[in-house]
Design an enzyme around this catalytic site. Structure first.
Site, PDB file in Angstrom:
ATOM      1  N   LEU A 178     158.133 -38.620 -24.141  1.00 35.73           N
ATOM      2  CA  LEU A 178     158.286 -37.221 -23.764  1.00 35.73           C
ATOM      3  C   LEU A 178     157.033 -36.833 -22.992  1.00 35.73           C
ATOM      4  CD1 LEU A 178     159.753 -35.178 -26.774  1.00 35.73           C
ATOM      5  CD2 LEU A 178     160.745 -35.463 -24.513  1.00 35.73           C
ATOM      6  N   ASP A 179     157.217 -36.065 -21.925  1.00 35.14           N
ATOM      7  CA  ASP A 179     156.071 -35.658 -21.122  1.00 35.14           C
ATOM      8  C   ASP A 179     155.038 -34.908 -21.967  1.00 35.14           C
ATOM      9  OD1 ASP A 179     157.308 -36.744 -18.951  1.00 35.14           O
ATOM     10  OD2 ASP A 179     157.989 -34.837 -18.109  1.00 35.14           O
ATOM     11  N   TYR A 180     153.809 -34.943 -21.501  1.00 33.66           N
ATOM     12  CA  TYR A 180     152.695 -34.261 -22.177  1.00 33.66           C
ATOM     13  C   TYR A 180     153.009 -32.785 -22.420  1.00 33.66           C
ATOM     14  CZ  TYR A 180     147.936 -32.348 -22.737  1.00 33.66           C
ATOM     15  OH  TYR A 180     146.819 -31.687 -23.193  1.00 33.66           O
TER      16      TYR A 180
END
Length: 239
Positions: free
Chosen positions: A100-102
């Site tokens: 999952l993106d930051y």
């Protein structure tokens, strides 16, 4: 007898792909013999060593985390940012299934089960991921149809997706859209919306392989039940 990379992955040491790299690099021995062929097999009773250290089989662990924004999904970070591993309490070496993106939040599965990880992330198994996407504009519903049919990102068309409008507020110029996909390309959801002219302002994964956040709050986690693990295996193998 199993392929050596599978035994390494199942031990929780690393993913199967990483294990293959270790074997090709000559860093793995079986009963004292250096093995570099990926097709070689061994038994769980054999002495397998990596860089001179004996491989230990860890107990399988499966953790469901409500990943907050501002946390990276790697096990370590050279920028000294908080990682998902910092949020869970386990003696085992677990890693995230996909990423999952930051700046994204939501469902994230952590495990040391290499076999299940490979099943869940392999594109051919069509494991569904449901995202709640926030757009700081009133989205044109007709544009969303393009997402369902597939759009070009990074020179390649995405697979068909499902789109459901939760809310489009023209007065506040805001939209909330559910997007269901089964691919896992880099920054895929953001790039899909960019392809139809919209910028994602907030992204949350609501479901992954049927798992949802249920009663978890941001940053909280729980271990999966035996039944839930069996369901994941059945789902992946069925697909």
């Amino acid at each position: 007898m199993e392929r050596i990379q599978k035994i390494i992955a199942n031990s929780g040491y690393c993913s199967r792909r990483k294990a293959e790299d270790l074997i090709k690099a000559g860093r793995v021995t079986v009963n004292g013999e250096i093995v570099q062929e990926l097709g070689r097999k061994a038994s769980y009773g054999d002495t397998i060593m990596i860089d001179g250290k004996a491989l230990k089989k860890e107990e399988k662990e499966y953790i469901l985390l409500y990943k907050p924004r501002g946390v990276v999904t790697t096990s370590s970070d050279d920028k000294h940012r908080k990682t998902v591993i910092d949020l869970v309490d386990t003696p085992n070496r677990v890693y995230s299934v996909g990423r999952l993106d930051y700046d994204a939040s939501g469902v994230l599965l952590l495990t040391n089960d290499g076999e299940l990880t490979n099943l869940l992330i392999h594109p051919s198994n069509n494991i569904e991921k449901v995202y709640l996407v926030k757009i700081d504009e009133a989205v044109d519903p007709h544009a969303l149809k393009k997402l369902e049919d597939g759009v070009i990102i990074d020179g390649k068309k995405t697979a068909k997706a499902r789109v459901k409008v939760k809310k489009i507020d023209k007065k506040k110029n805001k939209s909330l859209i559910y997007l269901t996909i089964h691919e896992g390309r880099n920054h895929q959801v953001k790039k899909m919306f960019e392809a139809i002219g919209y910028k994602v302002s907030k992204l949350k994964r609501e479901k992954f392989a049927g798992l949802d956040l249920h009663s978890l709050k941001s940053g909280e986690w729980r271990r999966l039940s035996v039944h839930e693990v069996k369901v994941l295996y059945a789902l992946a193998k069925k697909n």
